[in-house]
Design a protein around this motif. Structure first.
Motif: not given
Lengths: 110, 148
Positions: B2-5, B86-89, B136-137, B56-60
Motif C-alpha cells: 500500500r502506498r500513497d501517491f 480517491d478521498d475528496g474527488g 474507491e475503485v 489529497t494523495d491517492i492511495t493505491v
C-alpha cells in the motif's frame, strides 16, 4: 520509450520501443507531428518492440491517422505483440487502422 | 502493498515502479501484469484529471491472492486486486457504460472514454463505491482468466 525514424522509399517508418503511456505519449506525438509537418504523407509505425500501450498511446494514433487522412496521406501499423493486438481489438482500432503482421507486408500495402 | 501517491502526473513513474516491484516480487504472469498495469495507470490518471483542485494523495493498495497451492512461481494461479482510494474527488463511476462506439469509422471516432472501456473489458471484476466524498475503485484480475 525510444523512437527511431527511417525512410524506405517514400514511406517514413517510425519504430516505437518500450511503453507508449501517459508519460511518453507527448514525446511520441511530437516526433510524429514533426515528421508530418515536414511533409511526410505515407507513415508506417512499427510496433515490433512496443511492450505496452495505454489509452494515451491510442489517442496519439487516432490523432495521427485523422491528420494524415485529412491531408491525403495514410497511416499504417505493423508488428503488434499479443498484448497490444488485444488492446487494438478491444478499442476497435483493428478496424479503423490498417494493421499488418510485419514491416514487409505493411510497406507493400501502401 | 500500500502506498500513497501525490495527486499529479509526476507520480506516474513511481506508480509504474511500484507495479513492477510487485510483479517481480510475486512472479506475476505477463497476462496479468498488463491489465493490472493498465488499470493502475488509467484509474490514477482519471483521478488526477477530473479533480484538478483536490490536493489529497491517492492511495493505491495491491493484494495478491493464491487461488490454488501457494508455490509462488509464475505457474501458480494468482489473483491480483488493485484498490485506488480517491478521498475528496468527484464521483466517477468507472463501472458505468460509456458512449464508446468502437465500430464507428475513423472520421467519427473520438478518444474519450477509451481508458475506462479498456479496463471494463480486461477486468475479471470491477467495483466502485462512493460515500461522503470518498471514492474507491477495486480492479481484480486473475491468472487463468487472461484476455491477453
Amino acid at each position: 520509450m525510444e523512437i527511431k525514424t527511417t525512410e524506405t522509399g517514400d514511406v517514413n517508418v517510425i519504430e516505437v520501443a518500450g511503453h507508449l503511456d501517459t508519460n511518453t505519449s507527448p514525446d511520441a506525438e511530437s516526433a510524429i507531428n514533426t515528421l508530418i509537418d515536414s511533409g511526410a504523407q505515407k507513415v508506417l509505425i512499427n510496433f515490433a518492440a512496443l511492450e505496452y500501450i495505454s489509452s494515451a498511446g491510442l489517442r496519439v494514433l487516432l490523432a495521427t491517422a485523422k491528420k494524415l487522412k485529412a491531408s491525403g496521406g495514410d497511416l499504417k501499423i505493423c508488428s503488434l505483440n499479443d498484448t497490444v493486438q488485444e488492446v487494438f481489438d478491444i478499442s476497435g482500432f483493428s478496424s479503423i487502422l490498417t494493421v499488418s503482421k510485419d514491416q514487409e507486408e505493411a510497406l507493400a500495402s501502401f | 502493498m500500500r502506498r500513497d501517491f501525490p495527486r499529479n502526473l509526476d507520480s506516474l513513474s513511481p506508480l509504474y515502479e511500484f507495479a513492477e516491484k510487485l510483479f517481480e516480487t510475486n512472479d506475476i504472469s505477463p497476462g496479468v501484469r498488463f491489465p493490472v498495469h493498465l488499470a493502475m495507470e488509467e484509474l490514477f490518471v482519471n483521478m488526477v484529471k477530473y479533480n484538478p483542485n483536490v490536493t489529497t494523495d491517492i492511495t493505491v493498495e495491491v493484494t495478491v491472492t493464491f487461488l490454488g497451492e501457494a508455490t509462488n512461481d509464475a505457474t501458480s494461479s494468482k489473483e491480483v486486486t488493485v484498490t485506488l482510494v480517491d478521498d475528496g474527488g468527484v464521483e466517477f463511476d468507472v463501472t458505468a457504460k460509456r458512449q464508446v462506439n468502437i465500430d464507428a469509422p475513423l472520421e467519427e471516432r473520438t478518444p474519450g472514454g477509451l481508458g475506462i472501456h479498456l479496463i471494463q473489458n480486461l477486468a475479471d471484476r470491477l467495483e466502485y463505491t462512493y460515500k461522503d466524498g470518498r471514492g474507491e475503485v477495486i480492479f481484480t484480475k486473475g491468472s487463468g482468466n487472461e484476455d491477453v
